[in-house]
Design a protein around this motif. Structure first.
Motif, PDB file in Angstrom:
ATOM      1  N   VAL A 505     115.967  95.128  71.016  1.00 19.93           N
ATOM      2  CA  VAL A 505     114.349  94.455  70.449  1.00 19.93           C
ATOM      3  C   VAL A 505     114.150  95.291  68.959  1.00 19.93           C
ATOM      4  O   VAL A 505     113.748  94.422  68.437  1.00 19.93           O
ATOM      5  CB  VAL A 505     113.443  94.940  71.587  1.00 19.93           C
ATOM      6  N   TYR A 506     114.393  96.259  69.107  1.00 25.16           N
ATOM      7  CA  TYR A 506     114.039  96.837  67.841  1.00 25.16           C
ATOM      8  C   TYR A 506     114.813  96.483  66.684  1.00 25.16           C
ATOM      9  O   TYR A 506     114.154  96.140  65.383  1.00 25.16           O
ATOM     10  CB  TYR A 506     114.248  98.530  67.892  1.00 25.16           C
ATOM     11  N   GLY A 507     115.963  96.025  66.752  1.00 27.39           N
ATOM     12  CA  GLY A 507     116.825  95.400  65.748  1.00 27.39           C
ATOM     13  C   GLY A 507     116.202  94.044  65.515  1.00 27.39           C
ATOM     14  O   GLY A 507     116.330  93.700  64.290  1.00 27.39           O
ATOM     15  N   ASP A 508     116.078  93.314  66.411  1.00 28.25           N
ATOM     16  CA  ASP A 508     115.501  91.934  66.189  1.00 28.25           C
ATOM     17  C   ASP A 508     114.296  92.005  65.560  1.00 28.25           C
ATOM     18  O   ASP A 508     113.948  91.310  64.481  1.00 28.25           O
ATOM     19  CB  ASP A 508     115.082  91.269  67.491  1.00 28.25           C
ATOM     20  N   VAL A 509     113.342  93.124  65.780  1.00 29.26           N
ATOM     21  CA  VAL A 509     111.970  93.112  65.381  1.00 29.26           C
ATOM     22  C   VAL A 509     112.383  93.464  63.728  1.00 29.26           C
ATOM     23  O   VAL A 509     111.647  93.014  62.798  1.00 29.26           O
ATOM     24  CB  VAL A 509     111.212  94.149  65.778  1.00 29.26           C
ATOM     25  N   GLN A 510     113.390  94.562  63.262  1.00 29.65           N
ATOM     26  CA  GLN A 510     113.679  94.804  61.967  1.00 29.65           C
ATOM     27  C   GLN A 510     114.042  93.385  61.122  1.00 29.65           C
ATOM     28  O   GLN A 510     113.751  93.461  59.938  1.00 29.65           O
ATOM     29  CB  GLN A 510     114.531  96.176  62.162  1.00 29.65           C
ATOM     30  N   GLN A 511     115.037  92.895  61.818  1.00 27.76           N
ATOM     31  CA  GLN A 511     115.344  91.720  60.970  1.00 27.76           C
ATOM     32  C   GLN A 511     114.563  90.752  60.739  1.00 27.76           C
ATOM     33  O   GLN A 511     114.398  90.156  59.420  1.00 27.76           O
ATOM     34  CB  GLN A 511     116.768  90.878  61.880  1.00 27.76           C
ATOM     35  N   THR A 512     113.519  90.368  61.640  1.00 24.94           N
ATOM     36  CA  THR A 512     112.443  89.718  61.481  1.00 24.94           C
ATOM     37  C   THR A 512     111.440  90.133  60.343  1.00 24.94           C
ATOM     38  O   THR A 512     110.987  89.389  59.404  1.00 24.94           O
ATOM     39  CB  THR A 512     111.637  89.403  62.859  1.00 24.94           C
ATOM     40  N   LEU A 513     110.861  91.367  60.119  1.00 26.19           N
ATOM     41  CA  LEU A 513     110.665  92.074  59.174  1.00 26.19           C
ATOM     42  C   LEU A 513     111.098  91.720  57.940  1.00 26.19           C
ATOM     43  O   LEU A 513     110.639  91.489  57.019  1.00 26.19           O
ATOM     44  CB  LEU A 513     110.232  93.459  59.508  1.00 26.19           C
ATOM     45  N   GLN A 514     112.388  91.997  57.761  1.00 23.54           N
ATOM     46  CA  GLN A 514     113.156  91.821  56.457  1.00 23.54           C
ATOM     47  C   GLN A 514     112.932  90.285  55.963  1.00 23.54           C
ATOM     48  O   GLN A 514     113.145  90.333  54.651  1.00 23.54           O
ATOM     49  CB  GLN A 514     114.256  92.159  56.572  1.00 23.54           C
ATOM     50  N   ASN A 515     113.204  89.459  56.875  1.00 21.54           N
ATOM     51  CA  ASN A 515     113.191  87.893  56.521  1.00 21.54           C
ATOM     52  C   ASN A 515     111.518  87.711  55.889  1.00 21.54           C
ATOM     53  O   ASN A 515     111.460  87.023  55.120  1.00 21.54           O
ATOM     54  CB  ASN A 515     113.420  87.194  57.528  1.00 21.54           C
ATOM     55  N   LEU A 516     110.839  88.174  56.491  1.00 23.51           N
ATOM     56  CA  LEU A 516     109.421  87.948  56.459  1.00 23.51           C
ATOM     57  C   LEU A 516     108.939  88.343  55.175  1.00 23.51           C
ATOM     58  O   LEU A 516     108.208  87.751  54.060  1.00 23.51           O
ATOM     59  CB  LEU A 516     108.313  88.496  57.503  1.00 23.51           C
ATOM     60  N   ASP A 517     109.644  89.603  54.710  1.00 24.16           N
ATOM     61  CA  ASP A 517     109.326  90.365  53.406  1.00 24.16           C
ATOM     62  C   ASP A 517     110.111  89.427  52.051  1.00 24.16           C
ATOM     63  O   ASP A 517     109.633  89.200  51.197  1.00 24.16           O
ATOM     64  CB  ASP A 517     110.061  91.724  53.379  1.00 24.16           C
ATOM     65  N   LYS A 518     111.227  88.909  52.505  1.00 21.81           N
ATOM     66  CA  LYS A 518     111.920  88.031  51.417  1.00 21.81           C
ATOM     67  C   LYS A 518     111.027  86.702  51.402  1.00 21.81           C
ATOM     68  O   LYS A 518     110.903  86.245  50.127  1.00 21.81           O
ATOM     69  CB  LYS A 518     113.327  87.632  51.963  1.00 21.81           C
ATOM     70  N   THR A 519     110.443  86.181  52.563  1.00 25.01           N
ATOM     71  CA  THR A 519     109.750  85.056  52.335  1.00 25.01           C
ATOM     72  C   THR A 519     108.661  85.321  51.142  1.00 25.01           C
ATOM     73  O   THR A 519     108.186  84.607  50.514  1.00 25.01           O
ATOM     74  CB  THR A 519     109.391  84.532  53.614  1.00 25.01           C
TER      75      THR A 519
END
Length: 552
Positions: A505-519
């Motif tokens: 779960v922690y990995g998924d959350v981290q990936q989601t945050l990175q995508n959100l930052d790029k956006t």
């Protein structure tokens, strides 16, 4: 009868001479005449003068029984007692022996010896059995006298005793008895010979006798005063008790000192001296170099009297001379200005301790310099027990105002004054109380009462709140809240363990945050453009704005 005349022859007579001294008849009268003449001459030779003694009463005196003595030797006898013609006493005639005829001088003194108890002790006890007798002490005058006034008590100076006799005069409120002691530093050195009050001059006169060698203590600078017996002194140093000898306690005494013992000149017999009322009066006598100043006070001078000390930083340098000291009839204006003048006397001798004496002008200059620098006078307490006051000179700076209505008063330089001591504190307390009384205490107390009422109501509300809180805390549901919180925290720990860095779960959350930052980074230029041109989404930013055509 016829007479017959017879003529007889005359026979011559024969005369026969006889020896008178041969007759025994004339021997006896001659012997008697010679013996009588011898006895008469012896009687004349052994008989002294006849003296007349004047007394107030003849108590204890008997004709042919009362004897006359000198140094306890019989030298005469009372031969006659009669009333005086002026009815002021009795007149006694005494026959003295011839061996005392040269002792009858104008200053010879007679007195009656009888039992007596006085400050000198018990005397004359021997007369309880033998009866009273008359004694005398011979004088030294060249003038002969045969009439004397008999004294009630024995004279002080005995026969052959040398010493010094002085006269004392004073304005005293009491008189000491004859025989009272004369003291020098509590040592008895003489006695009072006579004492009387003059109603005309209203003065007390004494004759004192100082026995030798104590007469060497007297000089021209000697000062005499009455000794009160017990002297209790209360001042700033505490309470001191000074007691005179027992004789002085019983009858009082006269004391003296001689401050000029080494430099004073000797005095003659019968010289007169002034008698002062107390030792403090002598100690406060003005000297030749005394300096006088005047100080004015607005405060009360109660407890300040003449003779009170004047001190400078604890050193006694003078006394108060007069309280009050009104000059030029200023007492008539007492209630107009309220000033109380006090005259001070400063003694340079008290400021020359262990130093050489200086002139009066020197000390005047020194004191004037001190006045120019701000020396002031204040009334201070001398004794809290008696309430006596003193004058204190101080040159320390003070916030209190100086008082000096005159520069010169009555010929004396005026010293500036300040309030101080207990009176100053009392004045400050009085001023503080006046300010306190001027405060609106009624309004303040009313507001305070209202605040207290509101506080009381608030406390009641708080009390109700506390009661409700106690009720709430006492419910079982409230008491179970800690257990429920513990259970919730336990479940939260379990959830957090699922989002640890190692969990998927922690990995998924981290990936989601990175995508959100790029956006967000991609959207940043758009946002910037909208901020600059809000209509960029409606109009083309690269084309020019159309120019509207005018109406035809």
């Amino acid at each position: 009868m016829n007479d017959k005349k017879t003529d007889l022859p005359a026979v011559p007579a024969k005369i026969k001479k006889t020896n008178v001294f041969a007759s025994v008849v004339w021997v006896i009268p001659l012997v008697a005449l010679i013996a009588g003449g011898w006895l008469l001459m012896k009687q004349i030779r052994n008989t002294g003068p006849t003296v007349t003694l004047l007394m107030d009463s003849a108590e204890g005196i008997e004709v042919n029984n009362t004897v006359i003595k000198v140094l306890d030797v019989n030298v005469g006898r009372v031969t006659k007692v009669k009333l005086r013609e002026d009815q002021k006493g009795v007149e006694i005639t005494a026959q003295l022996n011839a061996d005392v005829k040269n002792l009858m001088r104008s200053d010879t003194q007679f007195w009656v010896v009888k039992p007596r108890i006085d400050q000198s002790g018990v005397t004359g006890l021997g007369t309880l059995l033998s009866g009273s007798y008359i004694a005398f002490t011979p004088g030294k005058s060249e003038e002969t006298k045969y009439e004397f006034q008999v004294l009630d008590i024995p004279p002080i100076a005995a026969i052959g005793q040398s010493g010094l006799r002085l006269k004392l005069e004073g304005d005293n409120d009491r008189i000491l008895s004859v025989g009272s002691p004369i003291l020098f530093e509590n040592f008895m050195v003489g006695q009072i010979e006579s004492a009387h009050f003059d109603p005309v001059g209203q003065k007390v006169h004494y004759t004192i006798f100082i026995q030798s060698p104590n007469d060497k203590l007297i000089n021209s600078g000697s000062r005499f005063w009455l000794e009160s017996g017990i002297n209790i002194k209360t001042d700033g140093n505490g309470i001191s008790l000074d007691s005179a000898p027992l004789a002085a306690l019983l009858s009082g005494a006269i004391s003296f000192d001689s401050p000029e013992r080494d430099g004073g000149s000797p005095v003659a017999n019968e010289e007169a001296f002034q008698l002062y009322g107390s030792r403090s009066e002598v100690e406060n006598l003005a000297g030749e170099r005394s300096l006088y100043y005047t100080a004015f006070f607005k405060q009360s001078v109660r407890g300040l009297s003449a003779g009170a000390p004047v001190e400078y930083k604890g050193i006694n340098i003078g006394v108060v001379a007069d309280v009050p000291y009104f000059a030029h009839n200023d007492s008539l204006h007492l209630f107009e200005n309220g000033w109380i003048p006090v005259r001070l006397r400063l003694e340079p001798s008290r400021m020359e301790i262990n130093a050489d004496a200086q002139s009066k002008a020197y000390w005047q200059q020194q004191f004037q310099t001190a006045l120019n620098k701000g020396l002031t006078a204040t009334i201070s307490s001398n004794s809290l027990i008696t309430g006596s006051k003193m004058i204190e000179l101080d040159d320390a700076p003070s916030s209190l105002p100086k008082l000096k209505p005159h520069s010169v008063y009555g010929g004396d330089t005026v010293i500036a004054t300040r309030g101080g001591g207990l009176d100053g504190i009392q004045a400050q307390v009085s001023a503080l109380l006046e300010k306190f009384n001027s405060l609106p205490l009624d309004k303040t107390v009313g507001s305070l009462n209202g605040s207290l009422a509101e506080l009381k109501a608030t406390l009641k509300t708080a009390d109700k709140t506390l009661n409700s809180l106690n009720t709430l805390v006492g419910k079982p549901q409230t008491q179970n809240i800690p257990n429920e919180l513990n259970q919730t925290l336990k479940e939260l720990r379990q959830v957090l363990q699922g989002v640890s860095p190692q969990s998927p779960v922690y990995g998924d959350v981290q990936q989601t945050l990175q995508n959100l930052d790029k956006t967000l980074k991609d959207v940043q230029p758009v946002i910037q453009t909208l901020k600059e041109k809000p209509n960029a989404l409606i109009f083309n930013s690269s084309s020019k704005d159309p120019i509207p055509k005018g109406s035809r």
